[in-house]
Structure formats: C-alpha cells, structure tokens
Design an enzyme around this catalytic site. Structure first.
Site, PDB file in Angstrom:
ATOM      1  N   GLY A  99       0.830  -1.213   0.000  1.00 38.06           N
ATOM      2  CA  GLY A  99       0.000   0.000   0.000  1.00 38.06           C
ATOM      3  C   GLY A  99       0.857   1.252   0.000  1.00 38.06           C
ATOM      4  O   GLY A  99       0.591   2.198  -0.742  1.00 38.06           O
ATOM      5  N   TYR A 133      -3.891   6.327   5.832  1.00 38.30           N
ATOM      6  CA  TYR A 133      -3.870   7.685   5.287  1.00 38.30           C
ATOM      7  C   TYR A 133      -3.314   8.689   6.301  1.00 38.30           C
ATOM      8  O   TYR A 133      -2.643   9.647   5.918  1.00 38.30           O
ATOM      9  CB  TYR A 133      -5.254   8.098   4.811  1.00 38.30           C
ATOM     10  CG  TYR A 133      -5.738   7.288   3.628  1.00 38.30           C
ATOM     11  CD1 TYR A 133      -4.953   7.155   2.485  1.00 38.30           C
ATOM     12  CD2 TYR A 133      -6.967   6.649   3.645  1.00 38.30           C
ATOM     13  CE1 TYR A 133      -5.380   6.412   1.397  1.00 38.30           C
ATOM     14  CE2 TYR A 133      -7.406   5.901   2.559  1.00 38.30           C
ATOM     15  CZ  TYR A 133      -6.611   5.794   1.445  1.00 38.30           C
ATOM     16  OH  TYR A 133      -7.033   5.056   0.366  1.00 38.30           O
TER      17      TYR A 133
END
Length: 158
Positions: A99, A133
């Site tokens: 990711g 995030y």
C-alpha cells in the site's frame, strides 16, 4: 518503478486488467458489497483503453498483490487533481508495504505531472485505511457530504 521490500510498482498495462478486476471484487467483498459490482473485466478493459482511468499494480515475485486506480478530476478553485478511486492490497499481503509503495508511486506521479492534490473517500468504519492515510499526513474531511445521482442503471449498455 518503485521498489519496497521486493515489491515493485508500475503503471498497469492491458495484461493487468484481469488482476485489477479480481482486486476490485476482493475489495467489494471486504466492504460487504459484492452484489453491487456491475462492472466487468471487458468493460474495465474498454474504459482503460479509452483513457477513463489510470492504474498502478504492486507485484511481488511477478504476482500482482495490489493496485491503485485513479482518474483526473478538476477543482474550480485548485485546478487539476487526481482522484484515487481505490487502493487495494490482497488480504494476504496487507501490511507488506505494498500500500505504501502504491501511494508513493501515486504521489510521485502527481508531483511530476503537477496535480494540485490527490483526493479520495474512505469509509468511517475502515480503521486500517484511516490509519494508513493518517501516516501520510492526509487530511480527512468530515465536513462535506457525498452526493450521487444515478443516471444509468447498467453502464455496460453504453
């Protein structure tokens, strides 16, 4: 190309469409929404060929383990932005660095191509994604509501 713990990231090509579709299906399953997927591999291929989206794949030992799918959007206030529709890593490879490698490739692409920002949505219950995030120092806006007007029930009939 990005290398992170033997994970390579590159822009997708025609041979990646099936893997991208399988990752979309896995994401829909994870979000308990598998029955909402109306897209097909054939439609995905047509849309990719028509330039409707860009995608990157993360690979480990030649196997696709993740993808990021983006498209251009435009802000009347800021100009060109990149919209991250989905970033998906196979459940068996989460926390592998895939990711982060995908996000790093997106940031590099957006910077080199002079986009103002990368924007996305994240589900409020998806703590792993929210934490991911936050590590990137992303702003998570809780003020704006999402709107959607469905104008065609089955996009494959285009």
């Amino acid at each position: 190309m990005t290398d992170n713990k033997n994970i390579t990231v590159r822009m997708a090509d025609v041979d990646d469409i099936t893997d991208i579709y399988e990752l979309i299906a896995e994401l829909a399953e994870y979000e308990h929404a598998a029955d909402e997927v109306i897209n097909t591999p054939d439609q995905l291929l047509k849309d990719w060929q028509n330039g409707y989206f860009k995608a990157w794949v993360a690979q480990l030992n030649g196997q696709t383990i993740g993808m990021a799918l983006c498209y251009d959007r435009y802000s009347t206030w800021k100009g060109r932005c990149l919209y991250l529709e989905d970033i998906v890593v196979k459940q068996s490879h989460r926390r592998s660095g895939a990711g982060s490698a995908l996000m790093q490739a997106l940031v590099k692409y957006a910077t080199e191509n002079r986009y103002y920002s990368i924007n996305w949505q994240v589900l409020t219950w998806n703590e792993p994604a929210l934490n991911f995030y936050k590590k990137w120092k992303a702003e998570i806006d809780k003020e704006w509501w999402n709107g959607r007007l469905i104008v065609h029930q089955n996009q494959q009939e285009k």
